[in-house]
Design a protein around this motif. Sequence first.
Motif, PDB file in Angstrom:
ATOM      1  N   TYR A 242       1.138 -11.372   2.679  1.00  0.00           N
ATOM      2  CA  TYR A 242       0.974  -9.932   2.769  1.00  0.00           C
ATOM      3  C   TYR A 242      -0.117  -9.283   3.018  1.00  0.00           C
ATOM      4  O   TYR A 242      -0.802  -8.705   3.766  1.00  0.00           O
ATOM      5  CB  TYR A 242       1.767  -9.230   1.776  1.00  0.00           C
ATOM      6  CG  TYR A 242       2.292  -7.789   2.089  1.00  0.00           C
ATOM      7  CD1 TYR A 242       1.753  -7.024   3.333  1.00  0.00           C
ATOM      8  CD2 TYR A 242       2.852  -6.856   0.829  1.00  0.00           C
ATOM      9  CE1 TYR A 242       2.328  -5.847   3.402  1.00  0.00           C
ATOM     10  CE2 TYR A 242       2.967  -5.654   1.084  1.00  0.00           C
ATOM     11  CZ  TYR A 242       2.660  -4.976   2.247  1.00  0.00           C
ATOM     12  OH  TYR A 242       3.161  -3.612   2.567  1.00  0.00           O
ATOM     13  N   ALA A 243      -1.051  -9.648   1.914  1.00  0.00           N
ATOM     14  CA  ALA A 243      -2.686  -9.344   2.216  1.00  0.00           C
ATOM     15  C   ALA A 243      -3.192 -10.042   3.256  1.00  0.00           C
ATOM     16  O   ALA A 243      -4.013  -9.166   3.801  1.00  0.00           O
ATOM     17  CB  ALA A 243      -3.150  -9.855   0.897  1.00  0.00           C
ATOM     18  N   LYS A 244      -2.884 -11.071   3.806  1.00  0.00           N
ATOM     19  CA  LYS A 244      -3.551 -11.722   5.069  1.00  0.00           C
ATOM     20  C   LYS A 244      -3.087 -10.769   6.056  1.00  0.00           C
ATOM     21  O   LYS A 244      -3.848 -10.606   7.120  1.00  0.00           O
ATOM     22  CB  LYS A 244      -3.147 -13.193   5.216  1.00  0.00           C
ATOM     23  CG  LYS A 244      -3.588 -13.770   6.202  1.00  0.00           C
ATOM     24  CD  LYS A 244      -3.249 -15.116   6.393  1.00  0.00           C
ATOM     25  CE  LYS A 244      -3.964 -15.836   7.511  1.00  0.00           C
ATOM     26  NZ  LYS A 244      -3.440 -17.457   7.705  1.00  0.00           N
ATOM     27  N   MET A 245      -1.939 -10.479   6.166  1.00  0.00           N
ATOM     28  CA  MET A 245      -1.529  -9.611   7.271  1.00  0.00           C
ATOM     29  C   MET A 245      -2.313  -8.008   7.378  1.00  0.00           C
ATOM     30  O   MET A 245      -2.696  -7.669   8.319  1.00  0.00           O
ATOM     31  CB  MET A 245       0.217  -9.121   7.372  1.00  0.00           C
ATOM     32  CG  MET A 245       0.802  -8.485   8.376  1.00  0.00           C
ATOM     33  SD  MET A 245       2.404  -7.749   8.094  1.00  0.00           S
ATOM     34  CE  MET A 245       1.802  -6.492   7.032  1.00  0.00           C
ATOM     35  N   GLU A 246      -2.083  -7.361   6.105  1.00  0.00           N
ATOM     36  CA  GLU A 246      -2.928  -6.358   6.115  1.00  0.00           C
ATOM     37  C   GLU A 246      -4.436  -6.459   6.462  1.00  0.00           C
ATOM     38  O   GLU A 246      -5.103  -5.652   6.964  1.00  0.00           O
ATOM     39  CB  GLU A 246      -2.883  -5.638   4.828  1.00  0.00           C
ATOM     40  CG  GLU A 246      -1.514  -5.122   4.516  1.00  0.00           C
ATOM     41  CD  GLU A 246      -0.916  -4.170   5.016  1.00  0.00           C
ATOM     42  OE1 GLU A 246      -1.686  -3.496   5.946  1.00  0.00           O
ATOM     43  OE2 GLU A 246       0.399  -3.801   4.898  1.00  0.00           O
ATOM     44  N   LEU A 249      -4.979  -6.450  10.149  1.00  0.00           N
ATOM     45  CA  LEU A 249      -4.615  -5.190  10.490  1.00  0.00           C
ATOM     46  C   LEU A 249      -6.146  -4.225  10.266  1.00  0.00           C
ATOM     47  O   LEU A 249      -5.844  -3.040  10.324  1.00  0.00           O
ATOM     48  CB  LEU A 249      -3.408  -4.479  10.060  1.00  0.00           C
ATOM     49  CG  LEU A 249      -2.177  -5.046  10.485  1.00  0.00           C
ATOM     50  CD1 LEU A 249      -0.905  -4.321  10.030  1.00  0.00           C
ATOM     51  CD2 LEU A 249      -1.920  -4.916  12.115  1.00  0.00           C
ATOM     52  N   ARG A 250      -7.131  -4.833   9.466  1.00  0.00           N
ATOM     53  CA  ARG A 250      -7.998  -4.252   9.117  1.00  0.00           C
ATOM     54  C   ARG A 250      -7.850  -2.922   8.037  1.00  0.00           C
ATOM     55  O   ARG A 250      -8.222  -2.007   7.833  1.00  0.00           O
ATOM     56  CB  ARG A 250      -8.932  -3.378  10.301  1.00  0.00           C
ATOM     57  CG  ARG A 250      -9.528  -4.492  11.141  1.00  0.00           C
ATOM     58  CD  ARG A 250     -10.037  -3.815  12.279  1.00  0.00           C
ATOM     59  NE  ARG A 250     -10.828  -4.907  13.141  1.00  0.00           N
ATOM     60  CZ  ARG A 250     -11.726  -5.657  13.222  1.00  0.00           C
ATOM     61  NH1 ARG A 250     -12.392  -5.685  11.865  1.00  0.00           N
ATOM     62  NH2 ARG A 250     -12.054  -6.533  13.916  1.00  0.00           N
ATOM     63  N   GLU A 251      -6.752  -3.269   7.372  1.00  0.00           N
ATOM     64  CA  GLU A 251      -6.509  -2.464   6.011  1.00  0.00           C
ATOM     65  C   GLU A 251      -6.821  -3.035   4.780  1.00  0.00           C
ATOM     66  O   GLU A 251      -5.836  -3.458   4.009  1.00  0.00           O
ATOM     67  CB  GLU A 251      -4.829  -2.376   6.193  1.00  0.00           C
ATOM     68  CG  GLU A 251      -4.219  -1.426   7.505  1.00  0.00           C
ATOM     69  CD  GLU A 251      -4.679   0.050   7.017  1.00  0.00           C
ATOM     70  OE1 GLU A 251      -5.291   0.505   6.022  1.00  0.00           O
ATOM     71  OE2 GLU A 251      -4.364   0.913   8.079  1.00  0.00           O
ATOM     72  N   SER A 252      -8.222  -2.993   4.778  1.00  0.00           N
ATOM     73  CA  SER A 252      -8.507  -3.658   3.462  1.00  0.00           C
ATOM     74  C   SER A 252      -8.179  -3.289   2.063  1.00  0.00           C
ATOM     75  O   SER A 252      -8.096  -3.784   1.148  1.00  0.00           O
ATOM     76  CB  SER A 252     -10.154  -3.830   3.430  1.00  0.00           C
ATOM     77  OG  SER A 252     -10.841  -4.482   4.679  1.00  0.00           O
ATOM     78  N   ARG A 256      -6.200  -5.201  -0.656  1.00  0.00           N
ATOM     79  CA  ARG A 256      -6.746  -5.207  -1.949  1.00  0.00           C
ATOM     80  C   ARG A 256      -5.581  -4.919  -3.082  1.00  0.00           C
ATOM     81  O   ARG A 256      -5.529  -5.431  -4.153  1.00  0.00           O
ATOM     82  CB  ARG A 256      -7.965  -4.385  -2.361  1.00  0.00           C
ATOM     83  CG  ARG A 256      -8.547  -4.571  -3.588  1.00  0.00           C
ATOM     84  CD  ARG A 256     -10.024  -3.931  -3.861  1.00  0.00           C
ATOM     85  NE  ARG A 256     -11.053  -4.425  -2.953  1.00  0.00           N
ATOM     86  CZ  ARG A 256     -11.297  -3.897  -1.814  1.00  0.00           C
ATOM     87  NH1 ARG A 256     -10.788  -2.709  -1.156  1.00  0.00           N
ATOM     88  NH2 ARG A 256     -12.220  -4.670  -1.171  1.00  0.00           N
ATOM     89  N   THR A 257      -4.883  -3.649  -2.687  1.00  0.00           N
ATOM     90  CA  THR A 257      -3.873  -3.349  -3.497  1.00  0.00           C
ATOM     91  C   THR A 257      -2.802  -4.330  -3.790  1.00  0.00           C
ATOM     92  O   THR A 257      -2.173  -4.550  -4.863  1.00  0.00           O
ATOM     93  CB  THR A 257      -3.281  -2.054  -3.004  1.00  0.00           C
ATOM     94  OG1 THR A 257      -4.264  -0.939  -2.880  1.00  0.00           O
ATOM     95  CG2 THR A 257      -2.114  -1.525  -3.932  1.00  0.00           C
TER      96      THR A 257
END
Length: 457
Positions: A242-246, A249-252, A256-257
């Motif tokens: 999930y974090a890799k997908m975000e 999408l440049r949703e750092s 991180r959350t």
Amino acid sequence: YDFADSEDLAQCHAAWVELELRQENWDMALNLARRATSGKKVSKAARGLSRSLRLWNLLFDLEESLGTVQTTKDAYDRALELKVATPSHVLNYASFLKDKKYFEESFAAYERGLGLFPFPHAGGILLWKNYLTEFLERYAGSKTPRARELFDRCLAECPPEESPEFYLLYGDYEETHGLTKRALRVYERMCASVPPSEKYAAYRLYIAKAIQYLGVTSARPIYESAISALEDGPASRICLEYAKMETGLRESDRARTVLVYGAQLADPRRDPDYWKAWHEFEVSHGNEETFREMLRVKRSVAAAFSTVNYNAAEMGGGVPKVDTLTEESALEMIAEREGVEVDSRKKPLIGGFVSGKKRTAGAADLGEVERRAARLRQVTGGDGGGAAESSASAAAVGGDGGDDEIDIDDIDGNEDEEEEQTPPPPTTNAKSVRGVSEKAIPTAVFGGITASGDGET
């Protein structure tokens, strides 16, 4: 000859049929097989011939080779009615009808077989696989409602352990001949129905299909439901995906959350890959403050996992169970190791009293200690400094002058009686006694209570 066992009689009939076949009497052999399985016999052993699988297998082979389509169908139908047919017989019957272009009768044979071998019978699983495969091969997308009805029936009766294969077949059918939303609903049902060991793979497939048909952002609610449904290990891996997908999408901040939430599921000692991935993420997309926060979370999670008592099967077999030691057992263990004798009787303790030697039971009471201290002062100040009194005083005060501890022994009963009858003489000043050295009584003797008197402590 009267046969007692029907199996012996069935073997005799099978040998007779094979004899006729070797003589190329085809019709005679077929008639013998039909008569043997008809069940119209008088004796008990002869009536059991209709239940013999040896004779039924021989009859089916002869009917398919020498008989007609109708006689072959009659033979299989009679076996199904008598409930002597096996799943392999049902499969052979359906395959025979399919080869003769009787497709609907072939599907009817599957239905009759499923009535005899429902789930969770192994034959039912085999029959459903062949039934669905041949139906889809025959009709493809022309009879979609009927195909969906078959899949729904199968999945409603199928046990969870065997359901993944049918869900995959159903989802592939909907992707090819149905609707995309229906296919995604099938994969969603699969994630909720499969056993826990298959949930991780099911959710990954569901996420991949959702991204393929609806886009990347449509997978967010699926990721969230997967994290809440899976166990700690698979859930932490889903968090990394999930974090890799975000991150893609440049949703750092969102990534991180997700990593912070998944940190509570990953033990740093057991899952170092998770923390390595988070470390690389902070190095690439974070700053000093976020990196410090990552280290703080890692320490807190490690401390939280260190307080968990893992069972022996999880940590490794053969770990002995350690019982909690009580105070008494711990003292006995230490005494045995040090070679010290410990009195097992419970003794009352005096606050502030520290003794270098084991106290006797008589000296355990504070009042008794005070009375003996009074006798000691009487002995030191009563006589004019005789040698006996000096030696007694020295022995009472302590054998060596440098020891702070005093071992108070019991005084003879005669002295106790004399003290009870005669009041103690007035205390004289220790300085007026000659030949006797003065030594202060340690405060530990009085249990932390200052002795009352004229200047003595």
